[in-house]
Enzyme design. Structure first.
Site, PDB file in Angstrom:
ATOM      1  N   LEU A  23     -37.844  21.796  -4.560  1.00  0.00           N
ATOM      2  CA  LEU A  23     -38.444  22.972  -3.956  1.00  0.00           C
ATOM      3  C   LEU A  23     -37.805  23.158  -2.588  1.00  0.00           C
ATOM      4  CD1 LEU A  23     -42.300  22.471  -4.602  1.00  0.00           C
ATOM      5  CD2 LEU A  23     -40.762  24.013  -5.828  1.00  0.00           C
ATOM      6  N   ASP A  24     -37.650  24.403  -2.154  1.00  0.00           N
ATOM      7  CA  ASP A  24     -37.169  24.647  -0.798  1.00  0.00           C
ATOM      8  C   ASP A  24     -38.115  23.990   0.200  1.00  0.00           C
ATOM      9  OD1 ASP A  24     -35.084  26.163  -1.752  1.00  0.00           O
ATOM     10  OD2 ASP A  24     -35.992  28.100  -1.262  1.00  0.00           O
ATOM     11  N   ARG A  25     -37.572  23.627   1.334  1.00  0.00           N
ATOM     12  CA  ARG A  25     -38.360  22.951   2.372  1.00  0.00           C
ATOM     13  C   ARG A  25     -39.607  23.744   2.753  1.00  0.00           C
ATOM     14  NH1 ARG A  25     -35.861  20.880   8.179  1.00  0.00           N
ATOM     15  NH2 ARG A  25     -37.743  19.821   8.912  1.00  0.00           N
ATOM     16  N   THR A  66     -41.213  25.921   0.953  1.00  0.00           N
ATOM     17  CA  THR A  66     -42.066  26.257  -0.195  1.00  0.00           C
ATOM     18  C   THR A  66     -43.042  25.120  -0.440  1.00  0.00           C
ATOM     19  OG1 THR A  66     -40.275  27.526  -1.207  1.00  0.00           O
ATOM     20  CG2 THR A  66     -42.096  26.876  -2.644  1.00  0.00           C
ATOM     21  N   ARG A 121     -36.599  34.373  -3.640  1.00  0.00           N
ATOM     22  CA  ARG A 121     -36.461  34.991  -2.323  1.00  0.00           C
ATOM     23  C   ARG A 121     -35.454  36.136  -2.352  1.00  0.00           C
ATOM     24  NH1 ARG A 121     -35.741  29.611   1.341  1.00  0.00           N
ATOM     25  NH2 ARG A 121     -35.754  31.119   3.052  1.00  0.00           N
TER      26      ARG A 121
END
Length: 333
Positions: free
Chosen positions: A151-153, A155, A265
């Site tokens: 997961l993105d930081r 998120t 995004r």
């Protein structure tokens, strides 16, 4: 001064320090050689890991191998002495702080955690440590803990960690073959058109001049474009609030059929409805106004995950409710 990883101190008359021989255990069986080395050569840059593989300095059972070779239990891997700087050595020897995370599900095969925003899933790219390093420190008795996906930081939400290699490969196969169901909650600017349910646009990854990674929508004939499919469902909307300087907003349930970098995004922003709080593809002026009202992060949350259990084969559905800092900003119809 240089430190030598995995080597004995040389005798005065000896030349270079001896290489280290490591036997592959059952938990590492089936792992790619490059990933195996990255785990054993702490602090060594990935570019150097690939270089020593290509040069033949790394061997399995005395034979030359490639980075994608799978190691098997009982294999003897030759690790050459590797020189790193004092700074990197100090960083490699300094463990991440132990930390547990909220658990949604745990058994002998996997852990499902509810990752908070602002925490990377792993170290690298300027981040000393992430979820997986902290979890390993918190559970020293656990022989095997590996990220199933990322997961993105910024998120939050559901993140799977495998406790066995068999579970890791089984779950990663499901992600690769699109057998999982991944749905996020995203708050975007504007009123999302109810009839806009599918975004099928290829994405292209590139680096900015400063080395920062970015993604953009590209054309179907771009050889570097990756087909990317996102499904969108409107959960609720809110009218503009001029007195607070806020535009109309829509809370979306976003299901991804492909797992590209920054897919949600970029896809949402490409339709003119950027995610609130997105510092890469969003409305920067709006983000500043929201920060003054307490909204200090991107509104993207991994809300629901469906997969087949790696041992039983049963379909599992996990849900992670919105954290308080996001729930307070949920618009009402």
């Amino acid at each position: 001064m240089k430190h030598i990883i995995g080597a004995k101190p040389p005798a005065a008359s000896a030349g270079l320090p001896a290489a280290r021989l490591v036997e592959v255990d059952a938990d590492s069986a089936g792992q790619r050689l490059d990933n195996f080395l990255i785990r054993h050569l702490k602090g060594v840059p990935k570019t150097h890991v690939y270089r020593i593989i290509r040069s033949g300095e790394v061997r399995i059972n005395k034979g030359r191998v490639s980075a994608d070779t799978r190691v098997e239990a009982g294999d003897i891997v030759r690790l050459p002495p590797v020189r790193i700087s004092d700074k990197v050595a100090e960083k490699a020897e300094r463990p991440a702080p132990a930390r547990e995370f909220p658990i949604l599900l745990e058994d002998e095969h996997l852990i499902a955690i509810d990752k908070p925003a602002g925490v990377a899933v792993h170290g690298g790219s300027g981040v000393s440590f992430g979820v997986i390093e902290q979890l390993r420190q918190a559970r020293p008795a656990s022989k095997f803990l590996e990220l199933v996906h990322r997961l993105d930081r910024e998120t939050s939400g559901i993140l799977l960690v495998a406790k066995k290699r068999s579970a890791l490969t089984h779950l990663q196969d499901q992600f690769r073959e699109r057998e999982t169901g991944k749905t996020y909650l995203a708050l975007v600017t504007g009123i999302w058109p109810a009839n806009k349910k599918v975004i099928d646009l290829p994405l292209h990854k590139y680096l900015q001049a400063d080395g920062e990674r970015r993604v953009r929508v590209t054309s179907a004939d771009d050889p570097d474009g990756m087909r990317s499919i996102t499904l969108v469902k409107v959960r609720s909307t809110a009218a503009a609030r001029p007195e607070q300087g806020l535009p109309a907003m829509s809370l979306l349930e976003v299901t991804i059929k492909t797992g590209r970098t920054h897919q949600i995004r970029v896809h949402l922003a490409s339709q003119g409805h950027a995610i609130v709080g997105d510092d890469k593809y969003g409305d920067f002026d709006l983000n500043k106004r929201l920060q003054k009202q307490g909204m200090k992060r991107m509104f993207l949350h991994a809300w629901r995950l469906q997969f087949n259990h790696p041992a039983s084969g049963e379909r599992v559905q996990l849900n992670a409710e919105l954290p308080p800092e996001l729930a307070d900003f949920v618009p009402t119809a």
